[in-house]
Scaffold this motif. Structure first.
Motif, PDB file in Angstrom:
ATOM      1  N   VAL A 469      63.158  51.570 -11.181  1.00  0.00           N
ATOM      2  CA  VAL A 469      63.378  50.835  -9.931  1.00  0.00           C
ATOM      3  C   VAL A 469      63.131  51.740  -8.722  1.00  0.00           C
ATOM      4  O   VAL A 469      62.448  51.362  -7.761  1.00  0.00           O
ATOM      5  N   LEU A 470      63.674  52.941  -8.779  1.00  0.00           N
ATOM      6  CA  LEU A 470      63.500  53.873  -7.661  1.00  0.00           C
ATOM      7  C   LEU A 470      62.024  54.249  -7.488  1.00  0.00           C
ATOM      8  O   LEU A 470      61.527  54.346  -6.362  1.00  0.00           O
ATOM      9  N   ALA A 471      61.330  54.459  -8.612  1.00  0.00           N
ATOM     10  CA  ALA A 471      59.918  54.831  -8.522  1.00  0.00           C
ATOM     11  C   ALA A 471      59.102  53.717  -7.869  1.00  0.00           C
ATOM     12  O   ALA A 471      58.284  53.971  -6.974  1.00  0.00           O
ATOM     13  N   VAL A 472      59.312  52.471  -8.299  1.00  0.00           N
ATOM     14  CA  VAL A 472      58.582  51.357  -7.709  1.00  0.00           C
ATOM     15  C   VAL A 472      58.969  51.179  -6.240  1.00  0.00           C
ATOM     16  O   VAL A 472      58.102  50.963  -5.374  1.00  0.00           O
ATOM     17  N   ALA A 473      60.261  51.279  -5.941  1.00  0.00           N
ATOM     18  CA  ALA A 473      60.711  51.114  -4.557  1.00  0.00           C
ATOM     19  C   ALA A 473      60.110  52.181  -3.654  1.00  0.00           C
ATOM     20  O   ALA A 473      59.635  51.892  -2.550  1.00  0.00           O
ATOM     21  N   LEU A 474      60.132  53.441  -4.109  1.00  0.00           N
ATOM     22  CA  LEU A 474      59.564  54.528  -3.291  1.00  0.00           C
ATOM     23  C   LEU A 474      58.059  54.356  -3.140  1.00  0.00           C
ATOM     24  O   LEU A 474      57.505  54.631  -2.060  1.00  0.00           O
ATOM     25  N   LEU A 475      57.399  53.914  -4.189  1.00  0.00           N
ATOM     26  CA  LEU A 475      55.953  53.700  -4.117  1.00  0.00           C
ATOM     27  C   LEU A 475      55.620  52.608  -3.109  1.00  0.00           C
ATOM     28  O   LEU A 475      54.732  52.776  -2.256  1.00  0.00           O
ATOM     29  N   VAL A 476      56.329  51.486  -3.176  1.00  0.00           N
ATOM     30  CA  VAL A 476      56.084  50.389  -2.239  1.00  0.00           C
ATOM     31  C   VAL A 476      56.452  50.806  -0.817  1.00  0.00           C
ATOM     32  O   VAL A 476      55.741  50.483   0.149  1.00  0.00           O
ATOM     33  N   ALA A 477      57.563  51.545  -0.660  1.00  0.00           N
ATOM     34  CA  ALA A 477      57.963  52.009   0.668  1.00  0.00           C
ATOM     35  C   ALA A 477      56.914  52.952   1.252  1.00  0.00           C
ATOM     36  O   ALA A 477      56.591  52.884   2.447  1.00  0.00           O
ATOM     37  N   THR A 478      56.357  53.827   0.407  1.00  0.00           N
ATOM     38  CA  THR A 478      55.321  54.744   0.871  1.00  0.00           C
ATOM     39  C   THR A 478      54.074  53.988   1.306  1.00  0.00           C
ATOM     40  O   THR A 478      53.466  54.291   2.342  1.00  0.00           O
ATOM     41  N   LEU A 479      53.683  52.992   0.516  1.00  0.00           N
ATOM     42  CA  LEU A 479      52.521  52.186   0.892  1.00  0.00           C
ATOM     43  C   LEU A 479      52.793  51.402   2.178  1.00  0.00           C
ATOM     44  O   LEU A 479      51.895  51.261   3.021  1.00  0.00           O
ATOM     45  N   GLY A 480      54.021  50.912   2.337  1.00  0.00           N
ATOM     46  CA  GLY A 480      54.373  50.217   3.576  1.00  0.00           C
ATOM     47  C   GLY A 480      54.316  51.138   4.784  1.00  0.00           C
ATOM     48  O   GLY A 480      53.829  50.772   5.853  1.00  0.00           O
ATOM     49  N   PHE A 481      54.800  52.371   4.603  1.00  0.00           N
ATOM     50  CA  PHE A 481      54.740  53.355   5.684  1.00  0.00           C
ATOM     51  C   PHE A 481      53.288  53.681   6.014  1.00  0.00           C
ATOM     52  O   PHE A 481      52.907  53.775   7.184  1.00  0.00           O
ATOM     53  N   SER A 482      52.476  53.853   4.977  1.00  0.00           N
ATOM     54  CA  SER A 482      51.060  54.144   5.189  1.00  0.00           C
ATOM     55  C   SER A 482      50.374  52.995   5.922  1.00  0.00           C
ATOM     56  O   SER A 482      49.537  53.210   6.805  1.00  0.00           O
ATOM     57  N   SER A 483      50.728  51.767   5.574  1.00  0.00           N
ATOM     58  CA  SER A 483      50.160  50.604   6.249  1.00  0.00           C
ATOM     59  C   SER A 483      50.560  50.576   7.719  1.00  0.00           C
ATOM     60  O   SER A 483      49.742  50.289   8.597  1.00  0.00           O
ATOM     61  N   GLY A 484      51.823  50.906   7.990  1.00  0.00           N
ATOM     62  CA  GLY A 484      52.268  50.958   9.377  1.00  0.00           C
ATOM     63  C   GLY A 484      51.534  52.028  10.165  1.00  0.00           C
ATOM     64  O   GLY A 484      51.173  51.830  11.334  1.00  0.00           O
ATOM     65  N   LEU A 485      51.299  53.178   9.528  1.00  0.00           N
ATOM     66  CA  LEU A 485      50.575  54.268  10.187  1.00  0.00           C
ATOM     67  C   LEU A 485      49.144  53.843  10.494  1.00  0.00           C
ATOM     68  O   LEU A 485      48.616  54.108  11.588  1.00  0.00           O
ATOM     69  N   HIS A 486      48.498  53.180   9.526  1.00  0.00           N
ATOM     70  CA  HIS A 486      47.133  52.705   9.750  1.00  0.00           C
ATOM     71  C   HIS A 486      47.094  51.676  10.870  1.00  0.00           C
ATOM     72  O   HIS A 486      46.180  51.688  11.724  1.00  0.00           O
ATOM     73  N   THR A 487      48.064  50.773  10.899  1.00  0.00           N
ATOM     74  CA  THR A 487      48.121  49.764  11.958  1.00  0.00           C
ATOM     75  C   THR A 487      48.299  50.427  13.321  1.00  0.00           C
ATOM     76  O   THR A 487      47.657  50.039  14.305  1.00  0.00           O
ATOM     77  N   LEU A 488      49.153  51.440  13.395  1.00  0.00           N
ATOM     78  CA  LEU A 488      49.390  52.131  14.658  1.00  0.00           C
ATOM     79  C   LEU A 488      48.111  52.803  15.153  1.00  0.00           C
ATOM     80  O   LEU A 488      47.730  52.662  16.324  1.00  0.00           O
ATOM     81  N   VAL A 489      47.444  53.552  14.276  1.00  0.00           N
ATOM     82  CA  VAL A 489      46.255  54.297  14.684  1.00  0.00           C
ATOM     83  C   VAL A 489      45.130  53.362  15.106  1.00  0.00           C
ATOM     84  O   VAL A 489      44.359  53.678  16.016  1.00  0.00           O
ATOM     85  N   ASP A 807      55.754  48.019  14.866  1.00  0.00           N
ATOM     86  CA  ASP A 807      55.088  46.842  14.316  1.00  0.00           C
ATOM     87  C   ASP A 807      54.885  47.059  12.821  1.00  0.00           C
ATOM     88  O   ASP A 807      53.773  47.323  12.359  1.00  0.00           O
ATOM     89  N   PRO A 808      55.972  46.968  12.029  1.00  0.00           N
ATOM     90  CA  PRO A 808      55.839  47.226  10.593  1.00  0.00           C
ATOM     91  C   PRO A 808      54.983  46.162   9.926  1.00  0.00           C
ATOM     92  O   PRO A 808      54.959  45.007  10.342  1.00  0.00           O
ATOM     93  N   SER A 809      54.274  46.578   8.906  1.00  0.00           N
ATOM     94  CA  SER A 809      53.427  45.640   8.169  1.00  0.00           C
ATOM     95  C   SER A 809      53.622  45.848   6.675  1.00  0.00           C
ATOM     96  O   SER A 809      54.052  46.911   6.238  1.00  0.00           O
ATOM     97  N   VAL A 810      53.321  44.811   5.924  1.00  0.00           N
ATOM     98  CA  VAL A 810      53.443  44.857   4.464  1.00  0.00           C
ATOM     99  C   VAL A 810      52.045  44.733   3.865  1.00  0.00           C
ATOM    100  O   VAL A 810      51.370  43.723   4.073  1.00  0.00           O
ATOM    101  N   PRO A 811      51.577  45.750   3.149  1.00  0.00           N
ATOM    102  CA  PRO A 811      50.258  45.656   2.500  1.00  0.00           C
ATOM    103  C   PRO A 811      50.346  44.766   1.265  1.00  0.00           C
ATOM    104  O   PRO A 811      50.554  45.246   0.144  1.00  0.00           O
ATOM    105  N   VAL A 812      50.182  43.463   1.457  1.00  0.00           N
ATOM    106  CA  VAL A 812      50.436  42.485   0.399  1.00  0.00           C
ATOM    107  C   VAL A 812      49.593  42.779  -0.842  1.00  0.00           C
ATOM    108  O   VAL A 812      50.100  42.770  -1.972  1.00  0.00           O
ATOM    109  N   VAL A 813      48.312  43.033  -0.631  1.00  0.00           N
ATOM    110  CA  VAL A 813      47.426  43.275  -1.775  1.00  0.00           C
ATOM    111  C   VAL A 813      47.879  44.508  -2.551  1.00  0.00           C
ATOM    112  O   VAL A 813      47.948  44.502  -3.786  1.00  0.00           O
ATOM    113  N   SER A 814      48.205  45.569  -1.822  1.00  0.00           N
ATOM    114  CA  SER A 814      48.638  46.803  -2.488  1.00  0.00           C
ATOM    115  C   SER A 814      49.939  46.592  -3.253  1.00  0.00           C
ATOM    116  O   SER A 814      50.109  47.112  -4.364  1.00  0.00           O
TER     117      SER A 814
END
Length: 849
Positions: A469-489, A807-814
């Motif tokens: 559970v922690l591994a999946v949660a951290l993985l999804v959280a990391t991808l969400g953070f990465s998506s937010g960073l991409h959206t910001l840039v 402006d947080p975003s969720v990378p649905v496909v990822s």
């Protein structure tokens, strides 16, 4: 106790030949993974502290200040002003930077076009840039101060002029009178002095290590003291100071007092710029923060992995001696002696592995710091972060040693018999699967995944599920953070650029350009502004003075509202924090001193009506602070007295206009078409300037989104979050594989019984596959929602920390791919443990039953 130790030592020596492989595995596992964790955390600390370390090595100024005419930008620097500044209370030392009109010449003998307005020539004869605010060469070397035929440049200056290290450049020196001639910039005005100088190095100023797009638009050429003395012999005015570097008695703690005293010291009518080094340091540290945070997070995760894998290795090593401990107990050994069998070897392995981890961490230290400061870092190579090394060593020794002692005690024969007598309750999900008609192999697999079992066959199911559970949660959280960073840039409005383009003049935007903007059907709205450094509650803040009381195009508001009346101000979040104010409070805004009248704004009380993310606009930070992200202020034109306005008016109407114009295009207008329209406006403005003797050499440039230092550096992070996510995924896969293998080993008796009852090898393989699938499914069902929430919260917190629009975003496909991938990889990982289960030797396993 001595008897127990003697027995344990004897058993260690007697069994070492059979157990050394397990001990070696613990040493290598703890050493490599633990070393990677400590190295990453030490690297994160080194990265975050890299700029203060570099800055300290340059003997930096605490403040840099300049005085100039508000109409012509002519420097007001003089020897007398230098003396007065040196005697200000709190000023320890003053060094001077001169700005002689030395420019690169083209083949026709005229100044290179890019060198006139965008490249500034500076130098010093009193040690500025050599003793104080020392330059750092990133390519080539520093110039010999005693030679007139050597120069250095910043990378942007070399690019603007089109030269490279080693190239000989023709330089020309012009007097102030020559620069005011109508033909300046053409071959008609010949330089007073020609010099052929070699570019010997590309240098970095100590306050320009991390540059935003504003800084990159300008460049600097640094000439030697010998060349300055030569041109001063031709024109003493060439030595006039253009900037002063101040070192204060107690660092930046007295900066506010010195700033106020400096303003009072200026000649009447002088404008000024004040630049605090502490502001730059804070911005750079904020810019490198994502890299250090990502590296630190990786280190923490690696540390947890080291502990988990180390504990599993220790558990396996101790369990291999269960039969021998029972024999010792049957032969009369006491509980403590039986529990301690094999413990000495494990503890020694933990100690050696922890020492190896320290060595690995030290060996990795030359790879840090990461980020933009690395090329100029003054102390590269091996580093010893004793805090991280000491704490990491202690955590590994204490944590794994305690786990080893606990496992040894829990695995003692007298404890096993007590635990085995307990009863466990079956899982309701298992009963539900059975009632739903799931195949018997599936039911057994579900039971293996959710029920720990009893006694010798007990498996740490809960920890496996929690880890998944922690591994999946951290993985999804990391991808969400990465998506937010991409959206910001990729979204300029989130970092303050709340329009499409900006007209950026070398002086002012002429009235003809304003008429064209008003008539352009592709332009939805525009707003003009002036930029200056004002004093807000005694703090120097880069301030945009709107050309309208109700500006249409403004920076994005984070809280409150924009300007809609007089006596109002909008501040950046970082500026609010420095002033210890909130939206709704009032502040005092001023500019200059009474003696400077009419170039003076008396202390005026205004109300803070909002906070906003400010764009990166203005001038190079080497010269003055400019607005950026959380730093800045926006005020209405009514705060400026009419006498001030009249003092700034030029007799030439072409030189009266806004200092910058923010243009927003209508929806549907393409970027290419919109820029082409604005370029036409800029071309018309350039023709107006070219036909005006008073405006010769002026120009208007069309600028797209100008990225602040944070965004420029975040853009360089690239795939770091994805790599981190990949590391998390790989770690989760490895952990699941180890869990399944351990489960098969511990449940060999159960598997043998199933095989004796008629299970085929294919069914036994299916049992393990079902176990892996259920474990992964629990991780996906619980981990994905938790990861989405965690990722959004982390990104919102991070965005507010850097003063961007959250402006947080969720990378649905990822996220969907994570869910599918977890199930697919779980079944792939289950292949090997499944084969082991299918080959379980029934007679051998059940022989002792």
């Amino acid at each position: 106790m001595n008897q127990v130790l003697r027995v344990a030592w004897y058993r260690f020596r007697a069994t070492f030949g059979r157990r050394w492989g397990g001990y070696l595995a613990i040493v290598v596992l703890v050493g490599l993974v633990g070393g990677l964790a400590m190295g990453a955390i030490a690297g994160a600390r080194r990265t975050q502290s890299s700029y203060p370390t570099f800055l300290g090595s340059t003997n930096p100024s605490d403040l840099t200040v300049a005085a100039f005419s508000p109409n012509s930008n002519r420097s007001f620097g003089s020897t007398g002003l230098t003396t007065r500044i040196a005697h200000l209370p709190g000023v320890q030392r003053v060094r001077v930077l001169a700005g002689p009109e030395i420019v690169a010449l083209g083949s026709d003998g005229a100044p290179v076009v890019g060198a006139i307005n965008d490249v500034t020539t500076v130098g010093s004869v009193d040690g500025e840039l050599a003793v104080q605010d020392r330059l750092t060469a990133v390519k080539g070397r520093l110039a010999d101060p005693g030679r007139t035929d050597e120069v250095t440049m910043t990378a942007s200056a070399a690019e603007l002029i089109g030269v490279h290290v080693g190239q000989v450049i023709p330089l020309g020196f012009y007097t102030s009178a020559q620069t005011e001639q109508a033909g300046f910039g053409t071959p008609e005005v010949m330089p007073r002095l020609r010099v052929r100088a070699r570019l010997v190095g590309i240098v970095v100023f100590d306050n320009q290590v991390v540059q935003d797009d504003i800084d990159r638009a300008y460049g600097f050429m640094v000439v030697t003291p010998a060349l300055i003395r030569r041109v001063v012999g031709l024109s003493p005015a060439a030595a006039a100071p253009v900037e002063y570097g101040l070192q204060l008695d107690r660092g930046s703690g007295v900066a506010r007092t010195v700033e106020q005293e400096f303003i009072r010291t200026l000649p009447p009518g002088a404008a000024y710029e004040i630049h605090a080094t502490s502001v730059v340091a804070a911005q750079v540290e904020l810019a490198v923060k994502p890299e250090s945070v990502a590296l630190g997070a990786f280190g923490v995760i690696a540390g947890l992995v080291a502990l988990v894998l180390g504990i599993q290795a220790i558990s396996r090593q101790l369990r291999w001696g269960d039969e021998e401990r029972r024999v010792l107990r049957a032969l009369g050994a006491g509980p403590v002696a039986a529990a301690g069998d094999g413990l000495i070897g494990v503890l020694v392995a933990v100690l050696l592995g922890s020492a190896l981890a320290v060595a690995v961490a030290v060996g990795l230290s030359p790879l840090s710091p990461l980020g933009p400061v690395r090329p100029v870092y003054p102390h590269p190579g091996i580093a010893f972060d004793w805090t991280v090394l000491g704490v990491g060593f202690a955590l590994l020794v204490v944590g794994l040693g305690s786990a080893a002692a606990a496992f040894s005690y829990r695995g003692a024969p007298h404890r096993v018999s007590r635990i085995g007598s307990g009863r466990t309750r079956g899982s309701s999900i298992t009963r539900g699967a059975e009632a739903a008609g799931v195949p018997v192999a599936g039911v057994v697999g579900v039971r293996f995944a959710l029920e720990p079992g009893r006694g010798r066959t007990a498996v740490p199911v809960r920890s496996a599920l929690l880890g998944t559970v922690l591994a999946v949660a951290l993985l999804v959280a990391t991808l969400g953070f990465s998506s937010g960073l991409h959206t910001l840039v990729s979204t300029p409005s989130l970092y303050g650029w709340n329009w499409n383009y900006m007209l950026n003049p070398s002086d002012d935007v002429p009235p003809q350009a304003i008429k064209l903007l008003n008539a352009d059907p592709d332009v939805a709205a525009w707003s003009g502004a002036q930029l200056a450094n004002s004093q807000i509650d005694g703090e120097t803040v880069p301030t945009l003075v709107s050309a309208s009381t109700h500006p249409v195009v403004t920076p994005p508001v984070l809280a409150g509202h924009g300007l809609d009346g007089e006596d109002q101000i909008v501040l950046g979040p970082a500026t609010l924090a420095v002033l210890h104010k909130r939206v709704g409070d009032t502040v005092i805004v001023s500019y200059g001193a009474p003696d400077d009248a009419p170039v003076y704004i008396p202390p005026t009380r205004v109300r803070i009506v909002g906070s906003a993310t400010f764009p990166a606009v203005g001038f190079s930070s080497f010269i003055a602070d400019h607005t950026s992200m959380g730093t800045g202020a926006l005020v209405t034109p009514g705060i400026v007295p009419q006498a001030f306005h009249r003092a700034l008016l030029s007799p030439d109407p072409n030189l009266n206009g806004p200092e910058m114009v923010f243009v927003r295009l209508r929806p549907g207008v393409g970027a290419t078409a919109g820029r082409a329209n604005l370029q036409h406006v800029a071309d018309v403005s350039d023709k107006v300037f070219a036909g005006d003797p008073n405006a010769a050499g002026n120009s208007v440039t069309v600028l797209g989104a100008q990225q602040p230092v944070q965004i420029v550096n975040y853009r360089s992070i690239g795939a770091t979050p994805v790599v981190l996510a990949g590391g998390l995924a790989a770690g989760a896969i490895v952990a699941l594989a180890l869990t399944l293998v351990a489960s098969v080993r511990h449940r060999r008796r159960d598997l043998a019984l199933l095989k004796a009852l008629g299970f085929t090898p294919r069914q036994l393989t299916a049992v393990v596959a079902w176990q892996a699938t259920v474990t992964a499914a629990v991780g996906v069902i619980v981990g994905i929602p938790v990861g989405i929430i965690l990722g959004r919260q982390l990104w919102t917190l991070f965005a507010r920390n850097i003063d961007a629009v959250p402006d947080p975003s969720v990378p649905v496909v990822s996220v969907i791919l994570v869910g599918i991938g977890a199930l697919v990889f779980a079944n792939l990982v289950a292949a090997l443990p499944g084969r082991i289960a299918a080959r379980t030797p029934t007679a051998f396993v059940l022989r002792a039953e």
